[in-house]
Design an enzyme around this catalytic site. Structure first.
Site, PDB file in Angstrom:
ATOM      1  N   HIS A  58       0.820  -1.219   0.000  1.00  0.00           N
ATOM      2  CA  HIS A  58       0.000   0.000   0.000  1.00  0.00           C
ATOM      3  C   HIS A  58       0.855   1.270   0.000  1.00  0.00           C
ATOM      4  O   HIS A  58       0.344   2.356   0.267  1.00  0.00           O
ATOM      5  CB  HIS A  58      -0.895   0.038   1.241  1.00  0.00           C
ATOM      6  CG  HIS A  58      -1.838  -1.102   1.350  1.00  0.00           C
ATOM      7  ND1 HIS A  58      -2.765  -1.379   0.380  1.00  0.00           N
ATOM      8  CD2 HIS A  58      -2.009  -2.042   2.312  1.00  0.00           C
ATOM      9  CE1 HIS A  58      -3.456  -2.440   0.749  1.00  0.00           C
ATOM     10  NE2 HIS A  58      -3.018  -2.869   1.914  1.00  0.00           N
ATOM     11  N   HIS A 220      -7.407  -4.140  -1.632  1.00  0.00           N
ATOM     12  CA  HIS A 220      -6.575  -5.329  -1.825  1.00  0.00           C
ATOM     13  C   HIS A 220      -7.034  -6.060  -3.072  1.00  0.00           C
ATOM     14  O   HIS A 220      -6.734  -7.227  -3.262  1.00  0.00           O
ATOM     15  CB  HIS A 220      -6.678  -6.279  -0.639  1.00  0.00           C
ATOM     16  CG  HIS A 220      -6.409  -5.622   0.653  1.00  0.00           C
ATOM     17  ND1 HIS A 220      -7.412  -5.049   1.411  1.00  0.00           N
ATOM     18  CD2 HIS A 220      -5.251  -5.389   1.304  1.00  0.00           C
ATOM     19  CE1 HIS A 220      -6.863  -4.525   2.487  1.00  0.00           C
ATOM     20  NE2 HIS A 220      -5.571  -4.698   2.446  1.00  0.00           N
TER      21      HIS A 220
END
Lengths: 333, 212
Positions: A58, A220
């Site tokens: 991330h 995700h």
């Protein structure tokens, strides 16, 4: 998918190694655990410490936000997977300055269990811990079940406000309350255009047609609430804003901070085209933009797409959102 | 029957091999429901366990210590949600057989009962939520009902019940974890956690039969 990596098993280790070597004046790895990173500048005694963490992939989240005015330490997990309790506990022990530690993380089953276990262990070491879970993603559960919602880009505002509050000397409970209030006043909605792929599998995280988009996509690569035909930036922006407005109490005269967040491979050009539309819509509604953030703040490897986050401000959070930040991946003067 | 510490280590090594063989299948299942990494996560965890089995644990004679070390190693290697779940299972199982260098039928039943209860306590999922508990809870119930001195027949029924539970997840709507956000779209795919839980149980049954 093409990747510039060495051994796929070592991507997280080598990323951390590169990061701490690039920014030694900001961050260091703890000897006790190589997934535990803390600010290189010692924290003032008696100030509340902020611990963030989550899976890798991330970037700049989460380790990019360790620095002045934001977090004091980070526990780094495998790609898209919560860190285990051990690095969380080590960071906790390293950053606690007697005033307690606030854990900030996204609302995912894995994070809840691992951070929860770490908090129990920290208590046994007589360190007070408060936990605040970000749950800003409107697409992930209906309004009545906000506690089931996942945290996406809105987590950025939770770190921002809590980090500022801790820096200004708020007490443990007060910092946690600021983080909770920020989460309560924050809503996000994302759109995915192209998947990412995990280095270990090389497989795309979801399947999507050339002319399709996934509305409500998770960061995700979790499938969203519906697939639709890709449309213009303005129309897609409207589709993302509509559920946010339906979900949050926001009226003419209110002030917000806006985050248009890229998921990894969407260019700034497109993010600014989206922001332009966000500004138009808010201004039509008489909602004032107090501060704007446009860029890659919480990504999903090389995923294509973006999310829009609005956080409603009051006098206190306006002061906190203005507070300066200096980290390797985010600077605000 | 008796399972020695050495044999318990060999069982865990078999799980390492099975996970390595099935990791792509577990990732394929997970891509339909989550972020597609269940096989990768299991592989990272069991490879870390394998290092311990060949290193620090190679000469260990306490079955409880072997199992709890397997749990802690798995947890620290993966985090994630499966980390705390499986780790709690192996640590509770280990606690149930603490100090024993050989496990008899009663010990083995106690081990798996503690294992499943541990996972259940950590995750709080129920039957029907489309998680690993759809395999483990029916397995636990069958084991408890059928256990009478002999472990293998009871565990055979547990694995069968677990398999039915695992297969039932295909038609379920996910109620917990990341995939729950899919709502109706989670139907039609078998749950990867229920699948890996079944692999772990089935591997133990096959192993026990060979060593009986």
């Amino acid at each position: 998918m093409k990747k510039l990596i060495n051994d796929k098993k070592n991507v997280v280790e080598e990323m951390i190694d590169g990061y701490v070597k690039a920014h030694p004046e900001y961050i260091k790895r703890l000897e006790e655990n190589d997934r535990a990173l803390v600010s290189a500048k010692p924290k003032e005694e008696g100030k509340v410490a902020i611990l963030i963490g989550g899976g890798s992939g991330h970037e700049p989240a989460f380790m990019g936000y360790v620095g002045d005015g934001m977090a004091d330490g980070v526990a780094v997990g495998n790609i898209f997977a919560s860190p285990p309790p051990a690095p969380i506990l080590e960071v906790t022990k390293a950053i606690d300055k007697g005033a307690g530690v606030v854990y900030l993380y996204g609302n995912y089953a894995g994070d809840v269990m691992n951070f929860g276990m770490a908090a129990e262990m920290a208590e046994m070491e007589d360190i007070e811990v408060e936990m605040v879970l970000a749950s800003d993603d409107v697409a992930s559960a209906p309004k009545e079940e906000k506690d089931k919602r996942r945290g996406i880009a809105g987590e950025f505002f939770v770190y921002k406000m809590a980090g500022a509050a801790a820096d200004l000397g708020y007490k443990l409970k007060e910092v946690a309350d600021i983080a909770r209030k920020t989460n309560d006043n924050t809503r996000s909605m994302g759109v995915g255009l192209t998947p990412c792929s995990l280095p270990q599998t090389g497989e795309p995280s979801f399947e999507i047609g050339d002319d399709e988009m996934e509305i409500g996509l998770g960061h995700h690569g979790e499938p969203g609430i519906r697939k639709a035909t890709l449309d213009t930036a303005d129309k897609v922006t409207d589709q993302l804003l509509q559920p946010i407005f339906e979900d949050m109490e926001i009226n003419e005269g209110d002030e917000v901070a806006v985050l248009v967040n890229g998921l990894g491979s969407t260019p700034r050009m497109e993010l600014y085209i989206m922001f332009r539309r966000v500004e138009q819509v808010l201004s039509e509604k008489g909602i004032k933009i107090y501060r704007s953030y446009v860029g890659d703040y919480i990504t999903s490897l090389e995923m294509g797409g973006a999310s829009i986050t609005l956080t409603k401000l009051d006098d206190e959070t306006k002061k906190l959102v203005d507070h300066p930040v200096n980290t390797p991946m985010f600077v605000q003067k | 029957m008796n399972i020695t510490a050495k044999e318990l280590i060999n069982y865990f090594k078999e799980v390492v091999d099975i996970v390595e063989k099935e990791k792509d299948y577990l990732c394929d299942l997970d891509r339909k429901l989550g972020d597609g990494d269940h096989g990768v996560t299991m592989s990272i965890g069991w490879q870390a366990v394998n290092e311990q089995l060949n290193g620090k644990l190679a000469e260990e004679s306490d079955c409880g210590k072997i199992s709890s070390t397997v749990g802690m190693t798995f947890l620290n290697a993966v985090g994630s949600s499966v980390g705390p779940l499986y780790a709690t299972g192996f640590m509770r199982g280990g606690k149930a057989v603490k100090g024993k260098s050989e496990l008899n039928d009663v010990d083995l039943a106690a081990y798996w009962i503690a294992f499943i209860n541990g996972v259940q306590e950590r995750g709080n999922a129920k039957v029907g939520d489309k998680t690993m508990m759809d395999t483990l809870i029916p397995a636990l119930e069958a084991l408890v009902v059928n256990f009478d001195r002999e472990f293998i027949p009871a565990f055979e029924s547990a694995v069968e019940a677990g398999e039915i539970g695992m297969k039932s997840t295909t038609d379920l709507v996910s109620k917990i974890g990341r995939s729950s956000r899919l709502g109706e779209r989670s139907k039609g795919a078998q749950d990867p956690g229920a699948t890996s839980a079944h692999m772990i149980l089935k591997a133990f049954l096959d192993f026990a039969k060979v060593h009986a």
